[in-house]
Motif scaffolding. Sequence first.
Motif, PDB file in Angstrom:
ATOM      1  N   THR A 265       2.385  -6.907 -11.803  1.00  3.60           N
ATOM      2  CA  THR A 265       2.561  -5.466 -11.107  1.00  3.60           C
ATOM      3  C   THR A 265       1.890  -4.177 -11.249  1.00  3.60           C
ATOM      4  O   THR A 265       1.230  -4.173 -12.452  1.00  3.60           O
ATOM      5  CB  THR A 265       4.079  -5.283 -11.472  1.00  3.60           C
ATOM      6  OG1 THR A 265       4.641  -3.816 -10.853  1.00  3.60           O
ATOM      7  CG2 THR A 265       4.313  -5.161 -12.969  1.00  3.60           C
ATOM      8  N   PRO A 266       1.622  -3.387 -10.297  1.00  2.00           N
ATOM      9  CA  PRO A 266       1.251  -2.286 -10.775  1.00  2.00           C
ATOM     10  C   PRO A 266       1.964  -1.050 -11.440  1.00  2.00           C
ATOM     11  O   PRO A 266       1.407   0.017 -11.738  1.00  2.00           O
ATOM     12  CB  PRO A 266       0.533  -1.588  -9.269  1.00  2.00           C
ATOM     13  CG  PRO A 266       1.494  -1.990  -8.483  1.00  2.00           C
ATOM     14  CD  PRO A 266       2.176  -3.574  -9.024  1.00  2.00           C
ATOM     15  N   ASP A 267       2.996  -1.474 -11.796  1.00  2.00           N
ATOM     16  CA  ASP A 267       4.062  -0.374 -12.060  1.00  2.00           C
ATOM     17  C   ASP A 267       4.433  -0.365 -13.660  1.00  2.00           C
ATOM     18  O   ASP A 267       4.470  -1.595 -14.257  1.00  2.00           O
ATOM     19  CB  ASP A 267       5.600  -0.350 -11.675  1.00  2.00           C
ATOM     20  CG  ASP A 267       5.565  -0.080 -10.169  1.00  2.00           C
ATOM     21  OD1 ASP A 267       4.561   0.621  -9.558  1.00  2.00           O
ATOM     22  OD2 ASP A 267       6.185  -0.628  -9.577  1.00  2.00           O
TER      23      ASP A 267
ATOM     24  N   GLU B 111      -2.895  -1.628  -8.090  1.00  2.00           N
ATOM     25  CA  GLU B 111      -1.965  -0.867  -6.961  1.00  2.00           C
ATOM     26  C   GLU B 111      -2.448  -1.185  -5.428  1.00  2.00           C
ATOM     27  O   GLU B 111      -1.790  -1.368  -4.564  1.00  2.00           O
ATOM     28  CB  GLU B 111      -1.874   0.486  -7.314  1.00  2.00           C
ATOM     29  CG  GLU B 111      -1.288   1.427  -6.195  1.00  2.00           C
ATOM     30  CD  GLU B 111      -0.115   2.045  -6.827  1.00  2.00           C
ATOM     31  OE1 GLU B 111       1.026   2.550  -6.131  1.00  2.00           O
ATOM     32  OE2 GLU B 111       0.055   2.440  -8.273  1.00  2.00           O
ATOM     33  N   THR B 112      -3.786  -0.961  -5.144  1.00  2.00           N
ATOM     34  CA  THR B 112      -4.579  -1.207  -4.023  1.00  2.00           C
ATOM     35  C   THR B 112      -4.066  -2.490  -3.353  1.00  2.00           C
ATOM     36  O   THR B 112      -4.579  -2.764  -2.109  1.00  2.00           O
ATOM     37  CB  THR B 112      -6.117  -0.992  -3.833  1.00  2.00           C
ATOM     38  OG1 THR B 112      -6.629  -1.834  -4.971  1.00  2.00           O
ATOM     39  CG2 THR B 112      -6.180   0.347  -4.404  1.00  2.00           C
ATOM     40  N   ALA B 113      -4.053  -3.733  -4.170  1.00  2.00           N
ATOM     41  CA  ALA B 113      -3.384  -4.998  -3.549  1.00  2.00           C
ATOM     42  C   ALA B 113      -2.184  -5.003  -2.763  1.00  2.00           C
ATOM     43  O   ALA B 113      -1.869  -5.686  -1.986  1.00  2.00           O
ATOM     44  CB  ALA B 113      -3.389  -5.831  -4.562  1.00  2.00           C
ATOM     45  N   PHE B 114      -1.256  -4.130  -2.992  1.00  2.00           N
ATOM     46  CA  PHE B 114       0.192  -4.174  -2.313  1.00  2.00           C
ATOM     47  C   PHE B 114       0.115  -3.254  -1.175  1.00  2.00           C
ATOM     48  O   PHE B 114      -0.493  -1.922  -1.295  1.00  2.00           O
ATOM     49  CB  PHE B 114       0.931  -3.578  -3.501  1.00  2.00           C
ATOM     50  CG  PHE B 114       1.419  -4.692  -4.604  1.00  2.00           C
ATOM     51  CD1 PHE B 114       2.013  -5.792  -4.452  1.00  2.00           C
ATOM     52  CD2 PHE B 114       0.316  -4.355  -5.625  1.00  2.00           C
ATOM     53  CE1 PHE B 114       2.313  -6.600  -5.507  1.00  2.00           C
ATOM     54  CE2 PHE B 114       0.772  -5.528  -6.671  1.00  2.00           C
ATOM     55  CZ  PHE B 114       1.642  -6.559  -6.502  1.00  2.00           C
ATOM     56  N   ARG B 115       0.781  -3.612  -0.069  1.00  2.00           N
ATOM     57  CA  ARG B 115       0.936  -2.905   0.964  1.00  2.00           C
ATOM     58  C   ARG B 115       1.937  -1.905   0.707  1.00  2.00           C
ATOM     59  O   ARG B 115       2.790  -2.055  -0.057  1.00  2.00           O
ATOM     60  CB  ARG B 115       1.441  -3.653   2.275  1.00  2.00           C
ATOM     61  CG  ARG B 115       0.614  -4.784   2.666  1.00  2.00           C
ATOM     62  CD  ARG B 115       1.170  -5.530   3.668  1.00  2.00           C
ATOM     63  NE  ARG B 115       0.315  -6.575   4.645  1.00  2.00           N
ATOM     64  CZ  ARG B 115      -0.859  -6.421   5.200  1.00  2.00           C
ATOM     65  NH1 ARG B 115      -0.938  -5.040   5.647  1.00  2.00           N
ATOM     66  NH2 ARG B 115      -1.369  -7.293   5.693  1.00  2.00           N
ATOM     67  N   SER B 116       1.854  -0.707   1.452  1.00  2.00           N
ATOM     68  CA  SER B 116       2.663   0.580   1.325  1.00  2.00           C
ATOM     69  C   SER B 116       3.837   0.115   2.259  1.00  2.00           C
ATOM     70  O   SER B 116       3.861  -0.189   3.645  1.00  2.00           O
ATOM     71  CB  SER B 116       2.315   1.860   1.660  1.00  2.00           C
ATOM     72  OG  SER B 116       2.994   2.925   1.478  1.00  2.00           O
TER      73      SER B 116
END
Length: 304
Positions: A125-127, A78-83
């Motif tokens: 994906t983190p989902d 999850e930390t790899a993706f920008r919010s």
Amino acid sequence: MSFASEFLYDTDALPHDRSGTPWGRKSIGIDFLGGPYIFDGLNEIQTTVISRRFPELVSDTLDHGTAAIRTHIFKFPETAFRSIDTRDWEYHLDFDYQEDHLRIAGLRFMAYIQLEPHIEAWMWTPDDERLVSNSAFENIFRVIVSYKLLARGGMILHSAGLAQDGKAWLFIGRSGAGKSTIAKLGEEAGMTILSDDMNAVIPHDGTYLTEQLPFAGEHGQTALTKGKFSVQAIHYLQKSALNQLEETPAANRLAELMVCSPFINTDPHRYAVLARNLAALRDKIGGGHLNFRLDGGFQQLLQR
């Protein structure tokens, strides 16, 4: 801006070897136009949310033969993706087109789609439970279907589709042209909405067929209308004070169809193939500029 930098903090983190840690050991099949489409590496939660999203189409007993288009789904931090603040954000994807593959980055996912010698895809994906609700699954699925149909001489068109008595009419146009409006007007007049967003077209026995896609538009995804429909015409939409059908020069029709062919129309390596497919469609299926009133009454023009 470099590829994927809008969605990832570190673009060097993009996988290059098409491997990763699967979410689980489950597979699910979704069968419709161009399929079956098989998704591997899923866990129990993911298979549940996908089954709920595509209830009429999913199966765990589909033939997983060589004709199937296979997608492998992996975990990614999850930390790899920008919010991204999505409140005023228009959803879009970032593409890196290459001769034998393409890479895609989007909201909370990235993907690699191999195009040669056959179509196969990998997604990170983190989902898990949010795989469908965050649109990652459906967005890569749309792209895969587009390339599969291209290989069969067909295409996906950004369009509204209406059906009646085994026949279908498609309506293309720029954003705001009235695709959702004409879909609703057609439904009120007794026609069936196939989609107000995307419709698939493939050649078959000297004509062209369409089949309802499981991709929701503004009207949302309703129960799928089974069967294939013979495409009667493809019209370019324009809101007007009058219901009127105008002829369109052949070159203009081709340009209008090209603009409404998502994903492929920005791929420089397959632009020529798409142009050939669309030219064949234009030469076989009639259409023009449909000016339509917002209070309906355009249906009689469809029989011309």
